[in-house]
Design an enzyme around this catalytic site. Sequence first.
Site, PDB file in Angstrom:
ATOM      1  N   LEU A 119     116.390  34.026 -60.407  1.00 22.35           N
ATOM      2  CA  LEU A 119     115.833  34.638 -59.217  1.00 22.35           C
ATOM      3  C   LEU A 119     114.862  35.565 -59.630  1.00 22.35           C
ATOM      4  O   LEU A 119     113.959  36.315 -58.777  1.00 22.35           O
ATOM      5  CB  LEU A 119     116.912  35.472 -58.515  1.00 22.35           C
ATOM      6  CG  LEU A 119     118.170  34.610 -57.700  1.00 22.35           C
ATOM      7  CD1 LEU A 119     119.323  35.299 -57.647  1.00 22.35           C
ATOM      8  CD2 LEU A 119     117.521  33.641 -56.716  1.00 22.35           C
ATOM      9  N   ALA A 121     112.352  35.116 -61.234  1.00 20.79           N
ATOM     10  CA  ALA A 121     110.877  34.405 -61.033  1.00 20.79           C
ATOM     11  C   ALA A 121     110.004  34.445 -59.837  1.00 20.79           C
ATOM     12  O   ALA A 121     108.972  34.450 -59.746  1.00 20.79           O
ATOM     13  CB  ALA A 121     111.284  32.976 -61.242  1.00 20.79           C
ATOM     14  N   ASP A 141     113.346  31.298 -44.115  1.00 23.99           N
ATOM     15  CA  ASP A 141     114.067  31.272 -42.945  1.00 23.99           C
ATOM     16  C   ASP A 141     113.882  32.003 -42.068  1.00 23.99           C
ATOM     17  O   ASP A 141     114.726  32.513 -41.130  1.00 23.99           O
ATOM     18  CB  ASP A 141     115.628  30.892 -43.252  1.00 23.99           C
ATOM     19  CG  ASP A 141     116.124  32.010 -43.997  1.00 23.99           C
ATOM     20  OD1 ASP A 141     115.473  32.964 -44.463  1.00 23.99           O
ATOM     21  OD2 ASP A 141     117.231  31.869 -44.204  1.00 23.99           O
ATOM     22  N   CYS A 228     120.871  39.945 -56.081  1.00 24.95           N
ATOM     23  CA  CYS A 228     120.489  41.276 -56.030  1.00 24.95           C
ATOM     24  C   CYS A 228     119.093  41.628 -56.733  1.00 24.95           C
ATOM     25  O   CYS A 228     118.589  42.895 -56.937  1.00 24.95           O
ATOM     26  CB  CYS A 228     121.414  42.179 -57.141  1.00 24.95           C
ATOM     27  SG  CYS A 228     123.069  41.788 -56.270  1.00 24.95           S
ATOM     28  N   ASP A 230     116.450  41.424 -54.878  1.00 20.39           N
ATOM     29  CA  ASP A 230     115.775  42.283 -53.895  1.00 20.39           C
ATOM     30  C   ASP A 230     116.354  43.950 -54.019  1.00 20.39           C
ATOM     31  O   ASP A 230     115.326  44.923 -54.113  1.00 20.39           O
ATOM     32  CB  ASP A 230     116.337  41.922 -52.616  1.00 20.39           C
ATOM     33  CG  ASP A 230     117.402  41.739 -52.505  1.00 20.39           C
ATOM     34  OD1 ASP A 230     118.351  41.750 -53.162  1.00 20.39           O
ATOM     35  OD2 ASP A 230     118.025  41.595 -51.141  1.00 20.39           O
TER      36      ASP A 230
END
Length: 335
Positions: A119, A121, A141, A228, A230
């Site tokens: 993640l 990346a 989305d 996580c 973010d």
Amino acid sequence: MNWCAVFVFCCFWVLAEVDGSSRRRLRHDPCDPGVQRRPESLRPDQMTVLINGYSEHRIPLLLSVAAAYSASPVVAAVLVLWGNLGTPPRLLSELSRNLSAASLGAARISLVPQSSGSLNARFLPRPLAIETRAVLVCDDDVEVDAKSVEFAFRVWGSNPDRMVGMFGRSHDMDLARKEWIYTVHPDRYSIVLTKFMLLKTQYLFGYSCGGGVAGARMRRVVDEMSNCEDILMNFVVADEINAGPVLVGAKRVRDYGDPRNDGGSSEDRDEVRDAGLSRRRGEHRKRRGQCIREFHKAMGRMPLRYSYGKMVNSVGEQGLCNKGGQLVLCDQFLD
Ligand SMILES: *[C@@H]1O[C@H](CO)[C@@H](O)[C@H](O)[C@H]1NC(C)=O
């Protein structure tokens, strides 16, 4: 050997060389300071959109989200970061063709297959592809109306060090257990989600390459938790500027609901509320709380800062802020 065979041989040799050197370039250490661009050389008037794509059955939605961003006058380019390593190459080339077709007459949309499933990346600095001073990191989305995207970009322009988001969450201290938790407060926030996260391009380098031993430890937590990234970006930015993010309101958001990002705010739209989902949401919050504790431990401090209020674009070009129910000019409000 006749001349024709020599010619064909040379062509292959040249092609192989070109291919080899572009692959060498791709394998370039993304943290090499020598390949980073100077911020002054990046364009300030537009942003690059980085959309995370993973799910093959959401491709029609991804195409429409990417096309909408590509049509925005504040967008210079759209990169679709494809993180699903199991997607067949045939489907990827079809998607790539469809994305190019969807960007006709607008900002270019490129498909970037990720080289790892990490993640982390999604926040790699991409000095060859990103030519703007700001990036908008978002999911495949969530659809935000065009005017609100422009408004958010203007808000960023007057606060270029801050992160600008549309979905706020919080850290907090659970006093009984004396530990950090992940939660939602009605009146304040310290974290913005990657459903819509606008920030300085430089922070990608800070996230991926900065922080020394602690930074590496925190990025490892993201891989171990498969979650996580973010929250970690919010830690990185808050630690650098000692300030929280800025929330902007959108006129219209359609959130098709990625449960991974779902913190359970009453603001989130189009949510299915059944028992199964809310149990998953409880688990999700616990895992996010665990990330906050791990990041705090690695960093040795709590950098997250609360912000209050939300910028809304209600009166034409004039940015107004909702401060405790009252609308005030944002200039008087932000700092
Ligand atoms: C690409 O577009 C064609 C034509 O609209 C459609 O049939 C196909 O499913 C699309 N494929 C992908 C992967 O986007």
